[in-house]
Design a protein around this motif. Structure first.
Motif, PDB file in Angstrom:
ATOM      1  N   ALA A 133       0.857  -1.186   0.000  1.00  0.00           N
ATOM      2  CA  ALA A 133       0.000   0.000   0.000  1.00  0.00           C
ATOM      3  C   ALA A 133       0.891   1.232   0.000  1.00  0.00           C
ATOM      4  N   GLY A 134       0.278   2.402  -0.042  1.00  0.00           N
ATOM      5  CA  GLY A 134       1.063   3.625  -0.107  1.00  0.00           C
ATOM      6  C   GLY A 134       0.216   4.855   0.105  1.00  0.00           C
ATOM      7  N   ASN A 147      -3.755   6.500 -12.260  1.00  0.00           N
ATOM      8  CA  ASN A 147      -2.718   5.914 -13.111  1.00  0.00           C
ATOM      9  C   ASN A 147      -2.428   4.440 -12.864  1.00  0.00           C
ATOM     10  N   GLY A 148      -2.920   3.872 -11.758  1.00  0.00           N
ATOM     11  CA  GLY A 148      -2.610   2.486 -11.424  1.00  0.00           C
ATOM     12  C   GLY A 148      -3.219   1.491 -12.396  1.00  0.00           C
ATOM     13  N   LEU A 202       6.774  -0.871   6.368  1.00  0.00           N
ATOM     14  CA  LEU A 202       6.080  -0.843   5.079  1.00  0.00           C
ATOM     15  C   LEU A 202       6.768  -1.838   4.148  1.00  0.00           C
ATOM     16  N   PHE A 203       5.978  -2.740   3.551  1.00  0.00           N
ATOM     17  CA  PHE A 203       6.484  -3.727   2.601  1.00  0.00           C
ATOM     18  C   PHE A 203       5.966  -3.364   1.210  1.00  0.00           C
ATOM     19  N   SER A 204       6.862  -3.183   0.255  1.00  0.00           N
ATOM     20  CA  SER A 204       6.469  -2.769  -1.091  1.00  0.00           C
ATOM     21  C   SER A 204       7.081  -3.706  -2.132  1.00  0.00           C
ATOM     22  N   VAL A 252       0.082  -2.093  -9.424  1.00  0.00           N
ATOM     23  CA  VAL A 252      -1.200  -1.770  -8.790  1.00  0.00           C
ATOM     24  C   VAL A 252      -1.000  -0.617  -7.814  1.00  0.00           C
ATOM     25  N   VAL A 253       0.007  -0.751  -6.977  1.00  0.00           N
ATOM     26  CA  VAL A 253       0.437   0.327  -6.073  1.00  0.00           C
ATOM     27  C   VAL A 253       1.876   0.657  -6.468  1.00  0.00           C
ATOM     28  N   PRO A 254       2.066   1.581  -7.409  1.00  0.00           N
ATOM     29  CA  PRO A 254       3.413   1.879  -7.909  1.00  0.00           C
ATOM     30  C   PRO A 254       4.359   2.330  -6.799  1.00  0.00           C
ATOM     31  N   MET A 255       5.649   2.154  -7.023  1.00  0.00           N
ATOM     32  CA  MET A 255       6.646   2.502  -6.019  1.00  0.00           C
ATOM     33  C   MET A 255       6.563   3.971  -5.611  1.00  0.00           C
ATOM     34  N   ASP A 256       6.192   4.854  -6.547  1.00  0.00           N
ATOM     35  CA  ASP A 256       6.049   6.275  -6.195  1.00  0.00           C
ATOM     36  C   ASP A 256       5.046   6.453  -5.063  1.00  0.00           C
ATOM     37  N   SER A 257       3.970   5.653  -5.098  1.00  0.00           N
ATOM     38  CA  SER A 257       2.953   5.723  -4.055  1.00  0.00           C
ATOM     39  C   SER A 257       3.513   5.239  -2.725  1.00  0.00           C
TER      40      SER A 257
END
Length: 349
Positions: free
Chosen positions: A233-234, A243-244, A288-290, A296-301
């Protein structure tokens, strides 16, 4: 292999492995620690305390998410088969007028019960993903219970026991229900500590995907939870929805069909935006785990949330996965969660 097929295969493997490790549960679990069946009602009270806040924007956000604390009751009922040992029901602090939806439902996976005997332990409140079956959330709950913790799976508004005869709420209420979910998850902490065998010295919070967004904002209301674990998540919800891809694109499509676009979408997303309040999280007790390849939840988020929360690099774990294959690392994530929940000292209140 397409993403949905991938996650299905991985979940099948993980569930099979989990079943193989667990001892056969008793045909009818001994729930005598809850008292007589007709008196399994526990009094609880809200401890919500947002405290002071120097940011005007954060104060405005909190004003739309908090409520006047009060007392409430937690009813312990028989669950559906395979959904833990106890089903908790209590009133949502945010009422929508739907009597079925406005009673929170929480599946209790009792510590020790997978081995036959309930025991006193610390606890983790789990918030599931967007899938109707809540499969990943339940897998987290069962795995954390195997590691000796009480696990409580909160069914989000419009899911499971909260769906009445009229079916799910319309998509136009998406943000209203997320606001309700944020309140439900915070109140769940106070419902949990009212129960027998729950060691209230450490109550943790974990959420995945949709549940992760709810957790990030809910945990920012105050310091009610002792540790927080956000998976996949983000922040920057409006930009992400715009944009996702994949699951996020599906949300965008449903909101568009409901007439929620442009400035209205931006305004509604802002009401629950995690980065407006994430600075209130304790960065030493938040992880936070990314997924590095998550679309779906881009790294920028994810980076936006990590920055707002002030997370150090060892509290923002970047996995070599996408939004779906990250599930393969669930055992490792649960190992980290269990270690922190067992060893972190109780927070001074």
């Amino acid at each position: 292999m397409p993403p949905r097929a991938t996650i299905s295969v991985v979940l099948t493997i993980l569930l099979a492995a989990q079943a193989g490790r667990a001892a056969p549960p008793p045909a009818k679990p001994d729930l005598s620690f809850l008292g007589p069946e007709d008196k399994r009602i526990f009094g609880a009270r809200d401890t919500l305390d947002p405290g002071s806040e120097s940011s005007t924007d954060a104060r405005n956000c909190l004003a739309g998410l908090t409520w006047t604390p009060g007392r409430f009751q937690v009813n312990c009922q028989a669950p559906q088969k395979g959904r833990g040992e106890v089903l908790l029901r209590f009133p949502s602090p945010v009422q929508t007028g739907d009597k079925h939806n406005d009673r929170v439902a929480v599946e209790w996976y009792v510590a020790g019960m997978d081995k036959g005997t309930a025991k006193r332990s610390r606890a983790v409140v789990v918030v599931h993903e967007s899938g109707r079956g809540m499969t990943v959330g339940r897998l987290f709950a069962r795995t954390l219970r195997q590691r000796g913790l009480h696990a409580f799976l909160v069914q989000l508004p419009g899911y499971g026991q909260r769906v009445g005869p009229g079916g799910r709420p319309p998509d136009a209420r998406f943000f209203d229900l997320l606001r309700q979910a944020i309140g439900d998850v915070r109140r769940a902490r106070d419902a949990v500590v009212a129960l027998p065998l729950v060691d209230s010295s450490h109550i943790s919070l974990q959420g995945t995907s949709l549940g992760g967004f709810v957790v990030a904002t809910s945990a920012s209301l105050d310091r009610g939870y002792d540790s927080v674990f956000v998976m996949l998540a983000g922040g920057h919800l409006y930009q992400m929805i715009q944009n996702g891809k994949r699951d996020t694109a599906n949300v965008r499509k449903k909101l568009t069909e409901a007439g929620i676009t442009g400035e209205r979408l931006k305004q509604l997303a802002s009401t629950i935006e995690p980065t407006r309040v994430a600075h209130r999280l304790d960065p030493k007790r938040t992880w936070l785990f990314s997924g590095l390849h998550d679309t779906v939840v881009p790294m920028d988020s994810a980076l936006a949330l990590a920055k707002a929360a002030g997370l150090s690099s060892n509290h923002h774990i970047k996995m070599p996965t996408n939004h779906y294959t990250g599930i393969v690392l669930l055992p490792s994530m649960c190992q980290l969660i269990a270690k922190q929940v067992r060893t972190l000292k109780a927070r001074k209140r």
